[in-house]
Write an enzyme that holds these catalytic residues in place. Structure first.
Site, PDB file in Angstrom:
ATOM      1  N   GLU A   1     -43.124 -34.306 114.683  1.00 36.88           N
ATOM      2  CA  GLU A   1     -42.449 -33.274 113.884  1.00 36.88           C
ATOM      3  C   GLU A   1     -43.272 -32.002 113.989  1.00 36.88           C
ATOM      4  OE1 GLU A   1     -41.251 -34.210 109.745  1.00 36.88           O
ATOM      5  OE2 GLU A   1     -41.356 -32.039 109.386  1.00 36.88           O
TER       6      GLU A   1
ATOM      7  N   HIS B   1     -43.367 -28.044 115.204  1.00 36.71           N
ATOM      8  CA  HIS B   1     -42.363 -26.995 115.315  1.00 36.71           C
ATOM      9  C   HIS B   1     -42.826 -25.762 116.078  1.00 36.71           C
ATOM     10  CE1 HIS B   1     -40.177 -29.471 112.535  1.00 36.71           C
ATOM     11  NE2 HIS B   1     -41.082 -29.330 111.603  1.00 36.71           N
TER      12      HIS B   1
ATOM     13  N   HIS C   1     -34.293 -33.627 109.873  1.00 39.88           N
ATOM     14  CA  HIS C   1     -35.368 -32.805 109.325  1.00 39.88           C
ATOM     15  C   HIS C   1     -34.876 -32.016 108.119  1.00 39.88           C
ATOM     16  CE1 HIS C   1     -38.192 -29.384 109.108  1.00 39.88           C
ATOM     17  NE2 HIS C   1     -39.070 -30.232 109.627  1.00 39.88           N
TER      18      HIS C   1
ATOM     19  N   ASP D   1     -46.351 -32.066 111.278  1.00 43.07           N
ATOM     20  CA  ASP D   1     -45.506 -30.985 110.755  1.00 43.07           C
ATOM     21  C   ASP D   1     -46.180 -29.638 111.002  1.00 43.07           C
ATOM     22  OD1 ASP D   1     -43.291 -29.797 109.670  1.00 43.07           O
ATOM     23  OD2 ASP D   1     -43.503 -30.628 107.675  1.00 43.07           O
TER      24      ASP D   1
HETATM   25 ZN   LIG Z   1     -41.107 -30.064 109.583  1.00 48.24          ZN
END
Ligand SMILES: [Zn+2]
Ligand SMILES: [Zn+2]
Ligand SMILES: [Zn+2]
Ligand SMILES: [Zn+2]
Lengths: 324, 324, 324, 324
Positions: C8, C10, C164, C285
């Protein structure tokens, strides 16, 4: 859960049944005896009732390991294996076999194991701890040098072995004097078996045979609870340790645990957190333990259904290559 | 976490320092020795650095328990206690004391304990397992009848005692032969100490003295992992057990654990699930273990902050009635 | 642990970078922005420093899902995917891709997904929750009938998708009024995303496509904690539930969790006990979370090393068929 | 376990019974209705059968909170409290009371609470989430300014309050549209109630009244699972948070959980690891849940017997100062 597989399930033959009497109060001995000698009646009935599809059977304890007369140990092992093989042949979808081995004679033990695996279709072997050799006070542990070739032969067969408890000789552990209640499955079994298992791990056995798999009952006889401390201490000094890796590495690479006789959730959690769910397998320890106690707990314990299927069935199928 | 209290923290005196040499590799022995003999320098510095406000100190192992000459055991215990008392008097907000006792002479041990509690302000006593009496091969465990009056006197003082490890005599546990790496804190400590603790629990000691509290280090020396199995087996037959209640009842009513030397979360979880967080207490096992290892783990382990404060501090304040 | 895989992670492009500003205090926005737009500098440096070998990258949130102008949504998705594909091509051993999809037009989304998987080599897709279609107040959830063919096409590609978070439209969840601190990752993300995920599970999607795998971040957005209760309640009455199996069955068969942004051991344990360790995967993340926080926790959390390797690496390799 | 105390146990009166019909399938409604209206027959029988000694009773949901006509809300609350008080008076060793309050009028609510505590001997109050005021679409949450004096008065009485679920108004959470199965106890209850509880924690309420205790059912409506993440995110920016401390501090200092309707061990473990066993209390949620389900699980869940007694009984005795 239906379809469970159990791995520490015992029978006895006439030559060995007497060894189990010490583990039963007089009033229950006849019942225990009849269950140990039975294959097709009470045993299958209990398995059916509690969702155990398949059981790998093994001789009671200490049995062959306590027969210090070596030719007789060889003979009794062979006899027990033949009796078991006959039952396995009659119920190939319900019973499998672990070989009993005359470890008093490593070469004979290797031969018998080969016969059991190749001719009788057994899934490996189960030893009841140390053996007495020659006389009742001479003991042998399997990390000793004389077992090198035995392990070589055993590893070549690519089958696991089960390190099962027996009581220590009292003169070798006098701490149980006047405290008979601590012997056997209460406490002494775990102490004796964990030490033997640790000796094997510390001997370099699994360096020489990295694929070899040892099964320990009763959630590892206490080892998972202290495994971190073992390696933490050994990092400060090896003090004669002959292994290449840390003890915990072997525990996580070469050891499987079973639930036999230790139907307790915190102990399961602690073991899962040390070993992972892939290395834990359901077992009862029948007839010393009841299917009802094992299954009532295991079928309802709050773990993931995914792990229940692994522990109850899939791990054993994978480890033994079972055709189920 | 600031304000921690630690309970298994050792010192040595000239008469006992030699006992600890076996637990150190040659290259670290001088360092360990200096830490054992020190009170006010390295010890306080490490306590300060890692948030340990208060430590109850105890003599190294086996020390007095291994002095089979009884008058000398009495004398060394007294000397050690006086030295400790002096340090406690100098740092009453940092150090407390556990008495060393000449258990070889139960009556003298009771007298010394009374002196330590009433005159020196100690918080109880710490014994290093069995004692050797008269000659080095004669051992005594404290569930023996000759300790009845000692326990009566100890219980009357309303202070806990710490059952601390020592190694078994090798001739009494030959399973460690050729496997020196299994002795001491790796494994033998836990085996020896757990058996002794179980003997006390099974002897009826805590029936006679239901308020008496025993402290076990290293997360209970393995007992929590198997406590369910112990009672499960004993329900099938008492085999000489002399206690009124189940062993687990004593574990949950008369035993406290410490984290000493076993800085491992799954072991903590398993122990919390058997004992509850009220019966677990932070300890280091200094200088055999490092404050840094103990505190780094404990200060950050993912338990409730409420339990961290209990285990790190409040439980000890409550158990010992500390004025902190 | 070296060799970790993260899922995850980005990036942003010029067209979408503005969407992330709300999640940063003014003083840190420039830093966050530069990390989102960067591929080869800070990102690889952080991955290297904290043992992340491979990251499957995805566009920031809500990005394409919030572009209610459909042709523009299609265009931005395509542009983002092309930019990502170029980076993946430059660093095929470090980066993989999740497609951004214009879910406003299910047919176009299916086409873009096919292009991303077949031509660009992506590993599946990541959607930021519901999409706005036509105008900013019209929302679509993917359990709606118009997505039937999309799911058919997606399932045929045999790649997982990542559900998500995005924030709900405030007029649709006024409970956050005057409590802005509850929006975004504090709380609203989990509420919004868990409801969407549950809708998918309850819609029969995984009955129609039993091999389809959904990934949820942040340890499942709260679902594991209450999964027993969900099914317990639904057993009393289905109230419109359109699924054939229990919600927990889908959770254990069709869902994987990641650790993203929830670096907490009790939450990990609870999730492992509901899902098993095979369905949990490491993620950071980034750049909303720091590699340092994720890796410091994960690399040292006291689970079995066997499970650490699964969660940190092997599960992702197996799920995505990675060539690592 | 005998002697359990249960805290989320509901009754209804004629004016409120209709509110519960939505939570029952037609074929079970008559049974549920009769259980809600009954005090002395089925209720005591079930309590006896499953070892519940004492239950603090509360009105069904949403009941008074949904009566937007303020005078009528005041009247119904008073009537319900009087009916409950009569039952408590008849069975003072079996029943205690939580007040229903007309939160539509904070001043009247404070007066009624004072009457209930001082005259009727109630143990605090239970609110079913937000209230509708004046018309059915106007809602009030209790972190609003108009409740300042109410909380002042409530805190002065030194009794806990129970924040109990109700469903959100559908127009305020349209995500449940076409997914009726997600409403009520399946999922929406937890979402709605957790947000309200978090709003209270974030409002500074517990800074102004640090001794005030809030009880949450169903293991905290999901909050423990994500509490680390909540504070982790808020450390990056407060975004309007009005509290002095971290949310987790309030959770560990001002919140107690109950087991109501969430009889699941991993959820219990996760909650214990966040809150400690002192802040968890047994409850059933009768008659929406069965004593049998609650007690069968709780009486046998593998936690320490010490914690079982705390959670099952002692924590409630301490929190409410019960004379049991
Ligand atoms: Zn995220
Ligand atoms: Zn057995
Ligand atoms: Zn020590
Ligand atoms: Zn309720």
């Amino acid at each position: 859960m239906q379809g469970k597989i159990a791995l520490e399930e015992h029978f006895a033959i006439a030559d060995t049944i007497g060894d189990s009497q010490v583990y039963a109060r007089p009033e229950v001995w006849e019942g225990l005896k009849s269950k140990l000698l039975d294959f097709e009646t009470q045993r299958l009935e209990q398995m059916d009732k509690h969702g155990v599809e398949y059981a790998i059977l093994s001789l009671n304890s200490p049995a062959v390991q306590a027969i210090h007369d070596v030719p007789r140990a060889i003979e009794v092992a062979r006899k027990a294996n033949d009796i078991l093989a006959e039952q396995v042949a009659r119920h190939p979808k319900r019973f499998g076999g672990f070989a009993a081995l005359p470890m008093q004679d490593p070469e004979a033990a290797a031969r018998e194991l080969e016969r059991c695996v190749k001719e009788l279709g057994f899934h490996g072997f189960l030893v009841n701890g140390f053996c007495q050799v020659g006389d009742e006070n001479t003991v042998a542990y399997y990390d000793a040098d004389q077992y090198r070739d035995f392990w070589q032969a055993a590893a070549a067969l690519e089958k696991p072995f089960y390190m099962h408890p027996r009581d220590p000789l009292l003169q070798r552990e006098p701490i149980y004097e006047d405290n008979h209640w601590l012997t056997g499955p209460t406490w002494a079994f775990a102490v004796e078996t964990s030490a033997h298992a640790l000796r094997l791990m510390g001997s370099g056995l699994f360096d020489r045979h990295p694929q070899l798999q040892m099964i320990l009952g009763h959630f590892g006889e206490g080892i998972p609870f202290n495994i971190w401390r073992i390696d933490h201490i050994l990092r400060k000094g090896r003090r004669g340790l002959r292994a290449d890796r840390e003890i915990g590495d072997y525990l996580r690479s070469n050891v499987h645990l079973t639930t036999s006789g230790n139907f307790r959730t915190p102990t399961l959690l602690s073991s899962m957190l040390e070993m992972g769910a892939d290395r834990i397998m359901f077992s009862v320890d029948y007839p010393f333990e009841k299917h009802e106690d094992a299954a009532t707990w295991f079928d309802s314990v709050h773990i993931s259904e995914n792990d229940r299927v692994k522990i109850g069935r899939q791990n054993a199928i994978r480890l033994f290559g079972l055709d189920l």
